[in-house]
Scaffold this motif. Structure first.
Motif, mmCIF file in Angstrom:
data_model
loop_
_atom_site.group_PDB
_atom_site.id
_atom_site.type_symbol
_atom_site.label_atom_id
_atom_site.label_comp_id
_atom_site.label_asym_id
_atom_site.label_seq_id
_atom_site.Cartn_x
_atom_site.Cartn_y
_atom_site.Cartn_z
ATOM 1 N N LEU A 215 0.836 -1.200 0.000
ATOM 2 C CA LEU A 215 0.000 0.000 0.000
ATOM 3 C C LEU A 215 0.874 1.254 0.000
ATOM 4 C CD1 LEU A 215 -3.079 0.191 -0.070
ATOM 5 C CD2 LEU A 215 -3.049 0.620 2.388
ATOM 6 N N ASP A 216 1.936 1.251 0.812
ATOM 7 C CA ASP A 216 2.825 2.416 0.867
ATOM 8 C C ASP A 216 3.552 2.620 -0.461
ATOM 9 O OD1 ASP A 216 2.163 3.143 3.442
ATOM 10 O OD2 ASP A 216 3.765 1.957 4.360
ATOM 11 N N GLN A 217 3.933 1.528 -1.100
ATOM 12 C CA GLN A 217 4.587 1.643 -2.397
ATOM 13 C C GLN A 217 3.637 2.207 -3.450
ATOM 14 O OE1 GLN A 217 5.903 -2.438 -2.655
ATOM 15 N NE2 GLN A 217 8.033 -1.901 -2.184
ATOM 16 N N LEU A 218 2.378 1.790 -3.385
ATOM 17 C CA LEU A 218 1.386 2.329 -4.316
ATOM 18 C C LEU A 218 1.198 3.828 -4.119
ATOM 19 C CD1 LEU A 218 -1.585 -0.199 -4.647
ATOM 20 C CD2 LEU A 218 -0.035 0.593 -6.431
ATOM 21 N N LYS A 219 1.208 4.269 -2.866
ATOM 22 C CA LYS A 219 1.079 5.700 -2.595
ATOM 23 C C LYS A 219 2.193 6.472 -3.268
ATOM 24 C CE LYS A 219 -1.156 5.146 1.938
ATOM 25 N NZ LYS A 219 -0.991 5.348 3.403
ATOM 26 N N SER A 220 3.393 5.939 -3.193
ATOM 27 C CA SER A 220 4.532 6.609 -3.807
ATOM 28 C C SER A 220 4.449 6.558 -5.330
ATOM 29 C CB SER A 220 5.831 5.941 -3.330
ATOM 30 O OG SER A 220 6.961 6.502 -3.963
ATOM 31 N N ILE A 221 4.099 5.411 -5.878
ATOM 32 C CA ILE A 221 4.029 5.253 -7.331
ATOM 33 C C ILE A 221 2.939 6.127 -7.935
ATOM 34 C CG2 ILE A 221 3.468 3.607 -9.166
ATOM 35 C CD1 ILE A 221 4.798 1.441 -7.380
ATOM 36 N N LEU A 222 1.766 6.156 -7.274
ATOM 37 C CA LEU A 222 0.636 6.929 -7.791
ATOM 38 C C LEU A 222 0.688 8.392 -7.354
ATOM 39 C CD1 LEU A 222 -2.249 4.338 -7.201
ATOM 40 C CD2 LEU A 222 -0.973 4.778 -9.313
ATOM 41 N N ASP A 223 1.641 8.717 -6.469
ATOM 42 C CA ASP A 223 1.808 10.082 -5.973
ATOM 43 C C ASP A 223 0.520 10.596 -5.339
ATOM 44 O OD1 ASP A 223 3.073 12.463 -5.397
ATOM 45 O OD2 ASP A 223 2.660 13.362 -7.353
ATOM 46 N N ILE A 224 0.009 9.803 -4.410
ATOM 47 C CA ILE A 224 -1.209 10.179 -3.702
ATOM 48 C C ILE A 224 -1.066 9.748 -2.235
ATOM 49 C CG2 ILE A 224 -2.526 8.046 -4.168
ATOM 50 C CD1 ILE A 224 -4.928 10.015 -4.766
ATOM 51 N N PRO A 225 -1.378 10.620 -1.272
ATOM 52 C CA PRO A 225 -1.068 10.318 0.131
ATOM 53 C C PRO A 225 -1.994 9.323 0.812
ATOM 54 C CG PRO A 225 -2.091 12.479 -0.060
ATOM 55 C CD PRO A 225 -1.850 12.003 -1.455
ATOM 56 N N ASN A 226 -3.203 9.163 0.290
ATOM 57 C CA ASN A 226 -4.176 8.314 0.985
ATOM 58 C C ASN A 226 -4.784 7.298 0.026
ATOM 59 O OD1 ASN A 226 -4.261 9.966 3.592
ATOM 60 N ND2 ASN A 226 -4.875 11.501 2.076
ATOM 61 N N ILE A 227 -4.608 6.020 0.333
ATOM 62 C CA ILE A 227 -5.221 4.952 -0.445
ATOM 63 C C ILE A 227 -6.014 4.073 0.503
ATOM 64 C CG2 ILE A 227 -4.845 2.935 -1.909
ATOM 65 C CD1 ILE A 227 -2.335 4.183 -2.964
ATOM 66 N N PHE A 228 -7.274 3.828 0.163
ATOM 67 C CA PHE A 228 -8.150 2.983 0.973
ATOM 68 C C PHE A 228 -8.669 1.829 0.121
ATOM 69 C CE2 PHE A 228 -8.724 7.471 2.271
ATOM 70 C CZ PHE A 228 -8.067 7.399 3.494
ATOM 71 N N VAL A 229 -8.849 0.684 0.747
ATOM 72 C CA VAL A 229 -9.298 -0.508 0.037
ATOM 73 C C VAL A 229 -10.655 -0.935 0.598
ATOM 74 C CG1 VAL A 229 -8.777 -2.889 -0.592
ATOM 75 C CG2 VAL A 229 -6.915 -1.232 -0.339
ATOM 76 N N GLY A 230 -11.643 -1.023 -0.293
ATOM 77 C CA GLY A 230 -12.985 -1.441 0.101
ATOM 78 C C GLY A 230 -13.115 -2.958 0.065
ATOM 79 N N ASP A 231 -12.996 -3.590 1.220
ATOM 80 C CA ASP A 231 -13.035 -5.051 1.306
ATOM 81 C C ASP A 231 -14.418 -5.615 1.596
ATOM 82 O OD1 ASP A 231 -10.338 -5.619 0.830
ATOM 83 O OD2 ASP A 231 -9.800 -5.183 2.902
ATOM 84 N N ALA A 232 -15.351 -4.769 2.010
ATOM 85 C CA ALA A 232 -16.623 -5.260 2.544
ATOM 86 C C ALA A 232 -17.438 -6.012 1.495
ATOM 87 C CB ALA A 232 -17.450 -4.092 3.089
ATOM 88 N N THR A 233 -18.099 -7.056 1.966
ATOM 89 C CA THR A 233 -19.014 -7.821 1.116
ATOM 90 C C THR A 233 -20.386 -7.867 1.767
ATOM 91 O OG1 THR A 233 -18.492 -9.947 2.170
ATOM 92 C CG2 THR A 233 -17.121 -9.274 0.282
ATOM 93 N N MET A 234 -21.400 -8.038 0.950
ATOM 94 C CA MET A 234 -22.773 -8.207 1.436
ATOM 95 C C MET A 234 -23.417 -9.303 0.599
ATOM 96 S SD MET A 234 -25.926 -5.428 1.635
ATOM 97 C CE MET A 234 -25.395 -4.647 3.165
ATOM 98 N N ASP A 235 -23.964 -10.302 1.260
ATOM 99 C CA ASP A 235 -24.568 -11.444 0.562
ATOM 100 C C ASP A 235 -23.600 -12.078 -0.424
ATOM 101 O OD1 ASP A 235 -26.966 -11.021 1.940
ATOM 102 O OD2 ASP A 235 -27.704 -9.641 0.409
ATOM 103 N N GLY A 236 -22.322 -12.108 -0.033
ATOM 104 C CA GLY A 236 -21.321 -12.755 -0.871
ATOM 105 C C GLY A 236 -20.831 -11.941 -2.047
ATOM 106 N N GLN A 237 -21.258 -10.684 -2.149
ATOM 107 C CA GLN A 237 -20.860 -9.822 -3.266
ATOM 108 C C GLN A 237 -20.034 -8.645 -2.755
ATOM 109 O OE1 GLN A 237 -21.580 -10.620 -6.526
ATOM 110 N NE2 GLN A 237 -22.492 -12.494 -5.693
ATOM 111 N N ASP A 238 -18.963 -8.288 -3.507
ATOM 112 C CA ASP A 238 -18.157 -7.125 -3.147
ATOM 113 C C ASP A 238 -18.992 -5.857 -3.273
ATOM 114 O OD1 ASP A 238 -15.599 -8.164 -2.482
ATOM 115 O OD2 ASP A 238 -15.244 -8.590 -4.601
ATOM 116 N N LEU A 239 -19.077 -5.098 -2.185
ATOM 117 C CA LEU A 239 -19.889 -3.881 -2.218
ATOM 118 C C LEU A 239 -19.316 -2.825 -3.168
ATOM 119 C CD1 LEU A 239 -21.017 -3.318 1.491
ATOM 120 C CD2 LEU A 239 -22.437 -3.834 -0.487
ATOM 121 N N TRP A 240 -17.995 -2.800 -3.303
ATOM 122 C CA TRP A 240 -17.383 -1.780 -4.158
ATOM 123 C C TRP A 240 -17.108 -2.298 -5.562
ATOM 124 C CZ3 TRP A 240 -17.454 3.137 -2.562
ATOM 125 C CH2 TRP A 240 -17.655 3.362 -1.189
ATOM 126 N N GLY A 241 -17.589 -3.508 -5.859
ATOM 127 C CA GLY A 241 -17.524 -4.056 -7.201
ATOM 128 C C GLY A 241 -16.118 -4.060 -7.769
#
Length: 318
Positions: A215-241
């Motif tokens: 995650l820290d390497q991605l921040k540096s590569i993409l030049d963006i300070p905050n990266i968040f990952v949406g892991d949540a699922t509902m009824d077996g489906q990824d909420l963030w698709g």
């Protein structure tokens, strides 16, 4: 005379503290829509007009000459806050069996309380995540030109695609519309899995680190300070698709209390309106018809998009 219990509006302080102390690391709704607290279910925020981003002639002034005067406008925007609620019943038979396993004491009572409260908390926060993901994943909620649905070889699951370039281009779109570069990116779990292993990303790493970018390497590569990952699922489906959202959130919303009082003098992508700290638990009560102890949990919150040009949506990234 108003009693202390009435002043608390029927909430159970001990149980409410228990509920507020829980967490779910997979939830990112508050990362993209930070909380703003209000004492009422309708709140008014002041949004600064575009006076600061316009060109003005006549700013140069000779000694003794007149001053250029500009007109600054503030627009009051009204946002509503709704309540979500759920009753969690614990059957007497379950309570009896738990109590039979241990001596009946306050600690054991809290264990039963924890079952009821944690179940309600998980249900309400997951529903909040669902509502936030549906709002942020809807292309019609963005400014014209601030969305892109990737297809075919352009998908980040294709090794010949260019996710870094895509994100750089999207940053320029947001900067052009909102006047500020995005400082956050929300990756769905599927997008995160693919982008951290993509050859365009791995090419930026040393040969030792080329398994997958952190995650820290991605921040540096993409030049963006905050990266968040949406892991949540509902009824077996990824909420963030398979979506990825690039957006700007004022640092004041990320570095201070989540219930900070701010005005929209910065182009915040969105926020969540809350009342009474958002979450509350009523004292448990008995339902005699089905012999259960009921825990009533309430969550006062509504996510809103405030500046549709301050976000960029990538759909179907994989």
């Amino acid at each position: 005379m108003v009693t202390l219990e009435q002043a608390r509006m029927g909430n159970a302080p001990v149980l409410t503290s228990l509920m507020l102390g829980m967490s779910n690391g997979t939830m990112v709704a508050e990362k993209i829509f930070p909380r703003l607290n209000s004492t009422m279910t309708a709140m008014m925020l002041m949004a600064l007009g575009n006076a600061a981003n316009r060109r003005y002639d006549g700013l140069k002034r000779a000694p003794g000459g007149p001053f250029k005067q500009v007109e600054i406008t503030f627009e009051g925007k009204k946002y509503t806050i709704s309540q979500s609620a759920v009753d969690v019943p614990i059957p007497f038979e379950v309570i009896k069996e738990i109590n039979a396993a241990m001596q009946i004491n306050q600690g054991q009572k809290m264990e039963i309380d924890r079952i009821g409260v944690s179940t309600g908390y998980q249900i309400l926060t997951l529903d909040y995540e669902r509502e936030a993901s549906e709002l942020a994943s809807n292309a019609s909620n963005y400014a014209v030109g601030n969305t892109e649905a990737l297809t075919g070889a352009a998908k980040w699951s294709n090794e010949n695609s260019t996710p870094i370039t895509d994100i750089d281009d999207a940053m320029e779109v947001v900067r052009g519309k909102a006047g500020i570069r995005p400082n956050c990116i929300l990756l769905s779990a599927k997008s995160y899995y693919k982008i951290r292993r993509h050859k365009q990303v791995l090419a930026q790493l040393s040969s030792v680190d080329r398994g997958a970018a952190s995650l820290d390497q991605l921040k540096s590569i993409l030049d963006i300070p905050n990266i968040f990952v949406g892991d949540a699922t509902m009824d077996g489906q990824d909420l963030w698709g398979a979506n990825t959202i690039l957006y700007y959130t004022p640092n004041s919303l990320m570095t201070t209390t989540p219930f900070a009082n701010v005005s929209l003098t910065e182009p915040a992508f969105g926020f969540t309106g809350t009342t009474d700290n958002g979450i509350s638990v009523s004292p448990p009560f008995v339902k005699t018809d089905n012999e259960t102890m009921v825990y009533r949990c309430k969550f006062h919150r509504t996510p809103h998009i405030t500046t549709n040009g301050a976000g960029f949506l990538f759909q179907t990234t994989v």
